[in-house]
Each structure stands twice: as C-alpha cells, then as structure tokens.
Design an enzyme around this catalytic site. Structure first.
Site, PDB file in Angstrom:
ATOM      1  N   THR A 153      18.763   4.402  22.813  1.00 41.64           N
ATOM      2  CA  THR A 153      19.652   3.170  22.896  1.00 41.64           C
ATOM      3  C   THR A 153      21.026   3.438  23.193  1.00 41.64           C
ATOM      4  OG1 THR A 153      19.978   3.066  20.548  1.00 41.64           O
ATOM      5  CG2 THR A 153      18.049   1.652  21.275  1.00 41.64           C
ATOM      6  N   LYS A 179      15.730   9.961  18.592  1.00 40.17           N
ATOM      7  CA  LYS A 179      17.012   8.916  19.010  1.00 40.17           C
ATOM      8  C   LYS A 179      17.544   8.528  17.820  1.00 40.17           C
ATOM      9  CE  LYS A 179      17.386   5.060  19.164  1.00 40.17           C
ATOM     10  NZ  LYS A 179      18.256   4.261  18.260  1.00 40.17           N
ATOM     11  N   THR A 190      13.543   7.843   8.683  1.00 38.66           N
ATOM     12  CA  THR A 190      14.686   8.257   9.468  1.00 38.66           C
ATOM     13  C   THR A 190      14.594   7.322  10.622  1.00 38.66           C
ATOM     14  OG1 THR A 190      15.259  10.248  10.924  1.00 38.66           O
ATOM     15  CG2 THR A 190      13.120   9.662  10.846  1.00 38.66           C
ATOM     16  N   GLU A 276      27.187   6.747  17.045  1.00 38.04           N
ATOM     17  CA  GLU A 276      27.769   5.501  17.721  1.00 38.04           C
ATOM     18  C   GLU A 276      29.478   5.979  17.980  1.00 38.04           C
ATOM     19  OE1 GLU A 276      24.829   1.973  18.265  1.00 38.04           O
ATOM     20  OE2 GLU A 276      26.248   1.809  16.697  1.00 38.04           O
ATOM     21  N   ASN A 402      29.799  -1.769  18.903  1.00 38.06           N
ATOM     22  CA  ASN A 402      29.197  -2.863  18.149  1.00 38.06           C
ATOM     23  C   ASN A 402      29.579  -4.105  17.794  1.00 38.06           C
ATOM     24  OD1 ASN A 402      26.779  -1.065  16.882  1.00 38.06           O
ATOM     25  ND2 ASN A 402      28.476   0.246  16.270  1.00 38.06           N
ATOM     26  N   THR A 407      25.619  -8.164  24.038  1.00 36.01           N
ATOM     27  CA  THR A 407      25.857  -8.944  25.446  1.00 36.01           C
ATOM     28  C   THR A 407      26.163  -8.021  26.324  1.00 36.01           C
ATOM     29  OG1 THR A 407      28.161  -8.850  24.233  1.00 36.01           O
ATOM     30  CG2 THR A 407      26.678 -11.076  24.411  1.00 36.01           C
TER      31      THR A 407
END
Lengths: 407, 407
Positions: A153, A179, A190, A276, A402, A407
C-alpha cells in the site's frame, strides 16, 4: 541457515504472480492482486489481528483454514474489504474467482485484503483480473517479486526473504513476502505476511512454531500504535523437501522454528524501517531485566512514544523522553538503576547512567542518531532477561501520508 | 455558575505573579517562574502523574502536602528538574527560596516544574528571580496572567478561568491556571493545573472532589499518548468566602464538585485544543454504551489514534479509522451496531450506520471537518452510558516542535 534468492517462490512447488486489476486507481497502474499457489496441499497455520473489528477476509480465512490445510493465497491491496454490506460476500467471491482460475476449491485459499476501510471493493475488477494472475503464476523469483509488489500500500519497498537449511540430510527452503507501513502495532497477528516452505511438518507443529515466533517478531514492531482490522500472518508447508516429517518438538522442530524466527525477524525489521514516512529504523533493546515480559513492555513503550520518535527524526539525543516512556509502560523497574546508550554504525554514546544524565558530546550524538538504523540500548541492572522491539521515527511524511490517505 | 474574570487570583485572598528569571533562554525573555500565594492557610489536595519516573518536585510536593495544607505554589517552566543528581535538592531549594521571599516555611509550598528532562536546572537563576516574583504578587487579574504565562512551555496560549457561585448565601469564587501541550495523556494526575478557591471546605472533601473530577476531565485528554514525569493538579481552598464549612457530602458539596468539574473541563478542553502543533480540538463522545468505562475507553482510543488524528488534520472523513481504533481499544462493543457521525459548528454528517459505510457528500464532510472544533459522535445502541474525551489533530508542527525541542 543461508539467505538465498527467490522470496515466496524459493521453496519447492510454490508459484506466485501479481497484476494490476483496477482495485487501485487505474492512473497509477500499480499491482493490486496476487496469488501464491502450491503444487501440493499444504499444512497451513495463521495468526490474525486482535482488533475487535475484523475485516471480512479474516473471517473467511479462519473458516477456510479450519481443517489446517490450504493450497494457496489470494490477496489484494487498495481496499481492506471491511465494514461494507457486501464485504463478506466479496471476500468469498475472491476465493471463488481464484479457485475457478486455478482449478481449485474456494476453501483451498487464504483470502487477504489491505487498504482503505469502509469503501466497497471493486469485485468486478478482481474477477476480471484473476485469469491474468493465474496465467502468470511462476516459480521464478519474478513471481515472488510481482506478488510482493501487489500487496504493497504505502510501503516504499517490497519486503521479501528466502533462506535454506538442512533437515535429515535434505535441503529445506523457506520464503516469504510481507507488507507493512501504517496501522501497525503489537497485539496483533501481524500486518500481511505470507510464508511458504517445502518443509514436511504437521499442521499442529507448524501452528505451534508460528505462535511461538510471531509474538517475538512481528508483535514487537510498532509504527503508530494503530492495530489494523486486516492483519494476517500465514505459513504454508507443502512437504516437498522430503525431510522426515517433523511431528515432535525435537531438534528438527527447533531448527525449523529458528528458521521461521529468522524469516519473521527479518521482515519485522523491514516493516519497522519502512513505517509510513519513516526515515530510520529504531531498535530498542532492554537488557538485564527481571523478566522478558518487562523488557518487552519497556522496549515497546520506548519505540512507541511519539516524543521519542520525533526526537529520533530530529537526531536529538533527548534521553529524558526514553526514561519517561519507560516510566509509563506499566512495567516494574528502578529508574535509579537505568543506563541508556544510543548506538549506530558510526559509534555509541552513553547518555544516562543510574537514572542520571551524563555530560556527552552533542555533536557526536547527533552523528550517531543520523544513521539509517539507530539502537537505543537500555540496561536495567536487575536480572538476566532481555527483549528487542522495533519502530521508526515520526516524520512530516507520516502526517502527510495519513492526512490524505483516501484522496 | 457564572464565568468571571481574574483567573487564579479571582478568589478572595489569592495573589500571584510571574517573571523571567533565566531558566528559559535569556534571548527570549519568556516568563519562567511563578508564585501563587494565599493570605490564609489553605486546605490543599493534589493528583500526580502516574508515571513510574517522577520528577523531584512531585516527591517534594507529596511531602509538603502530607498535612493536607499549603499556603501557595512555586513553579517554573523551561526545565523539568528531573533525573539529575541535584534534582531533589534543587526542588527543596525552590521552596526555600519561595519561603524566604514571602516569609513562610518551605513546607507551605507546592513545588512544580515543567520542561526538558535530564538537564540540571539553573537554580541560581531561580534564587535570583524569587524576590522579584514575591515583590510583584498581586490580587489583580494581571497577577493570574503573569503566572499563567510563566508556566507555559510550548503552549501557544495561556489557560485560565474563573467562576463564581453561591453557597449558604455567600458568593464563592474558584479560579485556575493550567499548562499542557506535549507529553499529555490520560492515566495521570494531569499536566500542571493550579486551582484556587475561597470556599470553606475540609481537606478531606476537597481531595475527594478533586479525585472525582480529574478522572472525568483532565484524564480524558490525550495529545500524544506520552504521560509526563511532572504532571500535577493542585487545588487550594482558603475559606475566605465564609460559606458554612463543607464537611459532608451534602448539596453544598455537590455544588462545589460541579464548579470544580466546570473549571477542570474548561481547562482540559483548552489543553487538548492547544496540543502541540494542533490545528483543531477533537471531541469524541460515545453514547448508548453498556458502561461509562467502556464508553471512555472507546472514546480515548479514537482521540488517541495517530491515524484518526492525521485524518482530522487532513479534513478527511476516514471513519474506517474510527471503527478500527474502537476495535483495538479492548472495550467490548458490537461493531455491527455502531453509528458514527462527524459534526461541527457548520453541520453534521452520518458516515457509518450499523457498522457499515454510508454514501455521503465528501465536500460537505470536508467543510464540517475544517472547523476549529470537530465532534466525533458515536452511538453504540447497547446501553445508557456515555463519555467524552478530548484530543487534537496530528500535524506537521507536532513533528517539528518535537524534533528539536531541546535545541
């Protein structure tokens, strides 16, 4: 144990592939649908998210693995297939489409999804894409590569490993893809991780090994304290290495469990380092604790603290925040015994001894903290246990990613 | 209850002042030392941080309040006075200097510090500054203003309130100042909050009221999940309103407790809305829960979730993250019963009904989420209890502020 190439298709009898089918936006053409398939029926074991809100694929997979066997995995990225009226039906449909395209039964498949929650998945795109994935299935490393990309992702790099080892004179291979990225925290099965091996092992011992390893590897990773609705770690073992079947907790079991640990720890570190927006991997080891549980709790609190994470982003040796995070972890320890050291490839610096700050070279500390992996090394001087947890720094990019994920 | 001006000096017999003494960098000349002082001895009660690592001023204050009385507060910002070899001695010295400058005993003072952990406090600057603070003490609103500014760290605005109410025919006044910003999370006494009142109430009931109110106000705020080493909420009651002494849990006690609740809730909301880097206040109310405890746990998980917080920053109506956070809160609830609504001054939008996503106008939702206060309204349809928690969005500025807090 030897690290080898090939990822999830390295073990005998496993093929994989991944394509763009249209769950993710067509503009980007990023891969979003994958199959992993074994030539033979596999013993299968899994751990799942502990979130009370579980996505539909989790329930469908639980159901399909009730007999302890599976042939393969079908997974999509771009949509979590969670909290929509059709979610359950669509998760069942995914396994039906995979079964039709490969000549199997729906219940032969693990089903996994990852992406946004609460939007209806484009199941028509998945139906249309399935024959292409099935047609592409290959046992070459490009198969693992394609599948690894198709489950990503916001990951910035694919996560893949394979190792080989010897059992009863036979070479056994284990490979995996995973991932991670956001919504990642201990207390879960997980994120998505699919492990394949040609080892011959009973389903029961496969499950035992997985449940021993996951708490010490994936469950020691935290990116942001959010536990996803879709986390899943699955291991498939097809026995094609022809080693003597592992059916007791003997030396062979120990070797197998160590191999599984190595694979899971490697991927856990990858997931933490690619959290992230992360610019560096933070490894926190707590030594000389009175129990492993205490050590783990303290270590998790440190790598999970937003203030520690922001300080690591700013290469600021603000060890007071480390002590503060330990203090609210609810694990017992004596602050006045604690030593804290920051370390990395370029050196180390002791910043706190017996709970008190030391004078240290701020410039040297800054240079140590500016490396890709930073170690926060804590000694409690209370016992003989230790634990390591992994996390990442908190950056502007985490907020950016985030702030407008949908969008 | 009537909101009035005057803050911590509004109640009869209380004076306050704050100056720049040099704990904070001289360049900025920001205020960093405050005294609050009563004309008469006060009944005193406090709640403290639950962090196992407690700063020295916490221990010194616990000691000084052992008899349930105090005359005043001495507080500095810019340094937490924690985890240094001289921390305890320096906290004692602070109370000695305050005592000398005001003609009191050291044990008459609550001592509080806030700022960076693990660096030695500039106690000489505090000694030099104390006579100036003492000389400035005033019962005018400028006294409260100066003290409120002197306890700020990364706060962007002072936090102050006063109210008056009637008890036994007498006007009773209650005022307070607080500071918050980072390292703020439930499970603590609170950040720094000093409350003064001229109400006549026994020390025991004062303490009971504080311990009833703090869990429902300050402990329902979360900014970043980090619980500080220095948090403290203190209330001083000097009896000068001459109301009949509150010594039972009668109607007067209920009025007093409601007043205290109003003051604490107001400041809790201020602290949440002024969380480090915050651009908006997030209020999450969970209705129709089977217990208040469940409602609180769910609500806290929602306002504490970094993913929800980042979505709120991005004005993204990503309600899946709300459900996900509820799911890992460990509170029991049925996902399939849950309704979620976003609301603000400009309207409201229902985004999830019975656990399933609804089609909604994304533009309207964006406009609702772009206000200064956003309400996440959750209905569980399970019982009659509810709870509200407060937090803020996660912004680039949070990362910026905490990436180089020390430098």
């Amino acid at each position: 144990m030897k690290q080898i190439n090939g990822g999830v298709t390295a073990a005998k009898g496993f093929r994989a592939w991944g394509v763009h089918c249209g769950v993710k936006s067509k503009k980007l053409e990023k891969k979003d649908l994958a199959i992993i398939l074994s030539e033979r029926e596999c013993a299968a074991a899994a751990t799942y998210t502990m979130n009370r809100v579980k996505a539909a694929p989790i329930y469908v997979t639980m159901d399909h693995l009730e007999d302890g066997t599976a042939w393969g995995v079908v997974a999509n990225s771009g949509n979590a297939n969670a909290c929509c009226p059709q979610s359950h039906e669509n998760a069942e449909l995914m396994s039906q489409y995979a079964a039709q395209a490969t000549g199997h039964k729906p219940s032969d498949f693990v089903v996994a999804s990852t992406g946004v929650i609460g939007q209806t998945i484009n199941i028509a795109a998945i139906e249309r894409g399935m024959p292409e994935v099935a047609a592409g299935l290959t046992d070459g490393p490009e198969g693992s590569d394609a599948a690894a990309h198709a489950i990503m992702t916001t990951d910035t790099s694919k996560k893949e490993i394979a190792i080989s080892f010897t059992l009863g004179g036979k070479t056994v291979t284990m490979g995996a893809i995973a991932k991670g990225s956001g919504m990642i925290h201990p207390n879960m099965g997980t994120m998505l991780c699919f492990i394949t091996t040609d080892c011959a092992i009973t389903g029961e011992l496969l499950s035992d090994a997985l449940h021993e390893v996951v708490p010490k590897t994936f469950n020691r990773v935290t990116v942001d304290g959010d536990t996803s609705t879709n986390d899943m770690c699955v291991v498939l073992a097809n026995g094609m290495a022809e080693n003597p079947l592992i059916e007791w907790k003997d030396d062979s079991y120990t070797v197998f469990r160590k191999a599984l640990h190595q694979v899971c720890e490697y991927l856990a570190r990858c997931i933490a380092g690619d959290g992230e927006g992360a610019s560096r991997l933070i490894t926190c080891t707590v030594h000389a604790a009175r129990s492993e549980e205490s050590a783990e709790r303290l270590s998790k609190a440190v790598v999970g603290s937003p203030l520690v994470k922001a300080a690591m982003f700013g290469t600021d040796a603000n060890w007071g925040r480390v002590l503060c995070a330990m203090g609210y972890s609810k694990a017992p320890f004596r602050p006045e015994y604690v030593d804290v050291k920051f370390a990395s490839a370029v050196g180390e610096v002791l910043v706190c001894q017996q709970g008190m700050g030391l004078d240290f070279d701020e410039e040297a500390a800054k240079s140590i903290l500016s490396q890709d992996e930073v170690i926060i090394d804590i000694c409690l001087h209370e016992g003989e246990h230790e634990a390591t947890c992994w996390g990442c720094d908190l950056t502007y990019d985490y907020v950016k990613i985030n702030g407008d994920y949908r969008t």
